[in-house]
Write a protein that holds these residues in place. Structure first.
Motif, short mmCIF file in Angstrom:
data_model
loop_
_atom_site.label_atom_id
_atom_site.label_comp_id
_atom_site.label_asym_id
_atom_site.label_seq_id
_atom_site.Cartn_x
_atom_site.Cartn_y
_atom_site.Cartn_z
N GLU A 97 0.84 -1.19 0.00
CA GLU A 97 0.00 0.00 0.00
C GLU A 97 0.88 1.25 0.00
OE1 GLU A 97 -2.43 -0.41 3.42
OE2 GLU A 97 -3.73 -1.95 2.51
N SER A 98 0.23 2.41 -0.01
CA SER A 98 0.98 3.67 -0.05
C SER A 98 1.90 3.83 1.16
CB SER A 98 0.01 4.86 -0.11
OG SER A 98 -0.74 4.83 -1.30
N THR A 99 1.44 3.35 2.33
CA THR A 99 2.27 3.43 3.53
C THR A 99 3.55 2.63 3.35
OG1 THR A 99 0.27 3.63 4.88
CG2 THR A 99 2.32 3.04 6.01
N HIS A 100 3.43 1.42 2.76
CA HIS A 100 4.61 0.58 2.53
C HIS A 100 5.54 1.21 1.50
CE1 HIS A 100 1.67 -2.75 3.83
NE2 HIS A 100 2.50 -2.52 4.84
N VAL A 101 4.93 1.83 0.47
CA VAL A 101 5.74 2.45 -0.59
C VAL A 101 6.53 3.62 -0.03
CG1 VAL A 101 5.67 3.68 -2.79
CG2 VAL A 101 4.22 1.69 -2.44
N THR A 102 5.86 4.48 0.76
CA THR A 102 6.58 5.62 1.35
C THR A 102 7.62 5.15 2.37
OG1 THR A 102 4.73 5.87 2.90
CG2 THR A 102 4.75 7.30 0.97
N LEU A 103 7.31 4.05 3.09
CA LEU A 103 8.31 3.49 4.01
C LEU A 103 9.52 2.97 3.25
CD1 LEU A 103 9.17 2.62 6.85
CD2 LEU A 103 7.91 0.47 6.49
N LEU A 104 9.27 2.33 2.10
CA LEU A 104 10.37 1.88 1.25
C LEU A 104 11.22 3.05 0.79
CD1 LEU A 104 11.80 -0.32 -0.45
CD2 LEU A 104 10.11 0.12 -2.25
N GLY A 105 10.54 4.13 0.37
CA GLY A 105 11.28 5.34 -0.01
C GLY A 105 12.07 5.92 1.15
N GLY A 106 11.49 5.84 2.36
CA GLY A 106 12.19 6.33 3.54
C GLY A 106 13.42 5.50 3.86
N ILE A 107 13.30 4.17 3.74
CA ILE A 107 14.45 3.30 4.00
C ILE A 107 15.55 3.56 2.98
CG2 ILE A 107 15.23 0.89 3.98
CD1 ILE A 107 12.52 0.14 5.17
N ASN A 108 15.15 3.68 1.70
CA ASN A 108 16.13 4.00 0.66
C ASN A 108 16.82 5.32 0.95
OD1 ASN A 108 16.71 5.49 -2.11
ND2 ASN A 108 16.81 3.30 -2.54
N ALA A 109 16.02 6.31 1.37
CA ALA A 109 16.57 7.64 1.64
C ALA A 109 17.50 7.63 2.86
CB ALA A 109 15.44 8.64 1.83
N ILE A 110 17.13 6.89 3.92
CA ILE A 110 17.95 6.92 5.13
C ILE A 110 19.28 6.20 4.89
CG2 ILE A 110 17.06 4.80 6.21
CD1 ILE A 110 17.95 8.11 7.98
N PHE A 111 19.28 5.13 4.10
CA PHE A 111 20.54 4.47 3.80
C PHE A 111 21.37 5.30 2.81
CE2 PHE A 111 18.73 0.82 5.91
CZ PHE A 111 19.84 0.20 6.45
N THR A 112 20.69 6.02 1.93
CA THR A 112 21.40 6.98 1.09
C THR A 112 22.06 8.04 1.96
OG1 THR A 112 19.86 6.67 -0.76
CG2 THR A 112 21.15 8.70 -0.75
N ALA A 149 4.35 8.97 7.48
CA ALA A 149 3.19 9.66 8.06
C ALA A 149 2.33 10.27 6.95
CB ALA A 149 3.65 10.75 9.02
N ILE A 150 2.99 10.85 5.94
CA ILE A 150 2.25 11.40 4.80
C ILE A 150 1.54 10.27 4.04
CG2 ILE A 150 2.49 12.56 2.57
CD1 ILE A 150 4.77 14.18 3.76
N GLY A 151 2.21 9.13 3.91
CA GLY A 151 1.59 7.97 3.27
C GLY A 151 0.38 7.48 4.05
N LYS A 152 0.49 7.51 5.36
CA LYS A 152 -0.63 7.08 6.21
C LYS A 152 -1.81 8.03 6.05
CE LYS A 152 -2.32 4.28 9.29
NZ LYS A 152 -2.57 2.86 8.96
N THR A 212 -4.25 15.46 -1.02
CA THR A 212 -3.95 15.87 0.37
C THR A 212 -2.47 15.70 0.68
OG1 THR A 212 -6.17 15.21 1.09
CG2 THR A 212 -4.47 15.43 2.79
N ALA A 213 -1.91 14.55 0.30
CA ALA A 213 -0.48 14.31 0.52
C ALA A 213 0.38 15.30 -0.27
CB ALA A 213 -0.13 12.87 0.13
N LEU A 214 -0.03 15.58 -1.50
CA LEU A 214 0.75 16.51 -2.34
C LEU A 214 0.66 17.94 -1.82
CD1 LEU A 214 -0.14 15.05 -5.86
CD2 LEU A 214 2.01 14.80 -4.60
N TYR A 215 -0.48 18.32 -1.21
CA TYR A 215 -0.58 19.65 -0.60
C TYR A 215 0.38 19.78 0.58
CZ TYR A 215 -4.64 21.63 -3.03
OH TYR A 215 -5.48 22.19 -3.97
N ILE A 216 0.50 18.74 1.37
CA ILE A 216 1.43 18.76 2.50
C ILE A 216 2.86 18.97 2.00
CG2 ILE A 216 2.42 17.39 4.38
CD1 ILE A 216 -0.31 16.01 4.63
N LEU A 217 3.23 18.27 0.94
CA LEU A 217 4.58 18.41 0.37
C LEU A 217 4.79 19.81 -0.20
CD1 LEU A 217 4.80 14.92 -1.36
CD2 LEU A 217 6.06 15.66 0.66
N ALA A 218 3.74 20.39 -0.80
CA ALA A 218 3.84 21.76 -1.33
C ALA A 218 4.07 22.76 -0.20
CB ALA A 218 2.58 22.12 -2.11
#
Length: 485
Positions: A57-72, A423-426, A436-442
């Motif tokens: 789901e979106s939560t898992h996808v954003t978590l995956l992006g977060g893990i990729n980003a933190i190891f980066t 959190a944004i994914g949730k 809604t998620a894209l407004y938060i990022l803006a």
């Protein structure tokens, strides 16, 4: 005899080549970043069916992006201490291997956990090291032409990555999901060639004769390693930066001697940067934008699919981002001399403004063509940010602090991706609304614009206050000297 003495008394300074092998470094940087970042923006396009297959789901996808980003972030952060025990080419080779193993591993993944390891951990670690090494090496080779060099490298990267959505779409239709991943693996292996091209800057530095009576130049340290010549050689990697340090650099380095636990701690982090650079918008601003842009890149394709866009339309929208990105990079490459007048910070703030306005425009529009135009402007914003990020940091810190400063920016951004992005994914899953998620990022773009503008105004007024204080001091001295004794 007098002529011989005159020759021996000559002094020379070693300066960055600002060209020569530096252009080969531009090629190496292009290969590194194309192979490690070129297909990340096509994540939603490539993995769309696979994500549904393994129930992500979106939560898992954003978590995956977060893990990729933190190891980066972590790998980019530890690049500086690793360079104390490894040469930059060895570290580049290790980073290439880590990334390539991660890409190859995704070919054989069939569940969430190995996918998180291969894409999130291995590819993230390889990317962080490769990026930090590439921009550090380019920063060493170019001083006066730093903006031009970054523009050339990033323009070449833009040309290559502009083709990745089309290549991905064609490969998915021709070879399927696994075949596409094998193709990406073959492309990624080229970063091993780039590692071999990362020659030390000291091999290619230019020797320039200097006037021994020049006080600024004589403050440089004499290079004792050149024992084979009777001619004194004065070593300097960055004369322009040296001059700025004498005038009062924005973030001066702390040269005090340190012992004990503090010396051990500074093996991993430059404490002087924590006191100055970390609390500045030159650090926090790029880190937040890096997080917001990366999270948007993950959510945007899914948002377009949720809006019932077809695959070809999504591919075209992603190509619009790349077209806008490429267009601004080419513009900067040919107008770098004029853009230097504005300054790196002014340009990057302009890019953040464009990113903010384009995101609002995209969310407020319903016409596909208008949305594509705004998405293209998002690419313009990304291009400005990507090209100017190393330049902004190089202008803010001393040369020996550059690798650590880049690592700190990546680390802050990675922490944001690991904590805020899920959190944004949730929120997206709870509201079932991508806008809604894209407004938060803006809103993150708006926050950076606000605080960076306040910092610039404060510093401008600070210079004025200092000027007034100096005038008052001189006036008081004149009054005191004119008093009758």
């Amino acid at each position: 005899m007098s002529e011989e003495k005159k020759t021996i008394s000559k002094s020379y300074v070693l300066v960055a080549p600002d060209g020569g092998w530096g252009y080969v470094i531009c090629v190496a940087m292009t290969i590194n970043l194309v192979t490690t970042t070129g297909f990340i923006q096509c994540f939603g396009l490539i993995y769309k069916d696979f994500l549904q297959e393994i129930n992500m789901e979106s939560t898992h996808v954003t978590l995956l992006g977060g893990i990729n980003a933190i190891f980066t972030a972590i790998s980019g952060f530890i690049a500086s201490p690793l360079l104390k025990i490894l040469s930059i080419r060895k570290l580049a080779f290790i980073s290439a291997l880590i990334y390539d193993i991660g890409v190859l591993g995704t070919v054989f993944t069939n569940s969430k956990f190995p996918f998180f390891i291969c894409f999130g951990v291995l590819q993230g670690a390889g990317l962080g090291l490769s990026y930090n090494i590439s921009v550090t090496r380019l920063n060493e080779y170019f001083v006066k032409r730093r903006l031009l060099a970054n523009s050339i490298a990033q323009t070449a990267i833009g040309f290559c990555t502009m083709l990745t959505p089309t290549i991905s779409s064609w490969s998915l239709n021709t070879y399927g999901f696994r075949g596409t991943l094998l193709l990406i693996t073959g492309i990624s292996l080229q970063n091993l060639i780039a590692s071999a091209l990362m020659q030390p800057c000291k091999w290619h530095m230019k020797k320039i004769e200097i006037d021994g009576n020049d006080e600024r130049q004589m403050m440089l340290v004499e290079d004792k390693s050149n024992t084979s010549s009777d001619t004194p050689i004065i070593k300097s990697i960055d004369l322009e930066r040296k001059g700025s340090v004498e005038k009062g650099n924005e973030f001066p380095s702390d040269t005090d001697k340190r012992t004990g636990w503090r010396k051990f701690l500074e093996t991993f982090i430059d404490l002087s940067l924590c006191k100055t650079f970390v609390i500045s918008c030159s650090c926090i601003g790029p880190a937040l934008i890096y997080f917001a842009d990366g999270t948007t890149a993950v959510l945007l394709p899914q948002a377009l699919y949720a809006a019932e866009w077809e695959q070809e339309s999504v591919s075209w929208a992603l190509s619009s981002i790349l077209f806008g990105d490429l267009a601004i990079r080419v513009t900067m490459m040919f107008s770098s001399k004029w853009l230097e007048i504005i300054g790196s910070r002014g340009l990057i703030i302009a890019g953040i403004w464009i990113g903010f306005i384009s995101r609002l425009g995209m969310l407020w529009s319903t016409n596909h063509i208008v949305i594509d135009i705004y998405i293209g402007l998002m690419g313009v914003s990304r291009g400005l940010y990507v090209v100017l990020l190393p330049v902004v940091i190089a202008d803010a810190v001393n040369p020996e602090q550059f690798t650590s400063a880049i690592g700190i920016v990546l680390l802050i951004s990675g922490i944001m991706c690991l904590t805020v992005a899920p959190a944004i994914g949730k929120i997206r899953d709870s509201t079932n609304s991508y806008p809604t998620a894209l407004y938060i990022l803006a809103c993150i773009y708006a926050i950076v614009i606000l605080f960076w503008s306040i910092e610039i105004l404060y510093k401008r007024n600070e210079h004025k206050r200092r000027a007034r204080e100096e005038i008052l001091k001189k006036t008081n001295k004149l009054k005191m000297s004119n008093k009758p004794k």
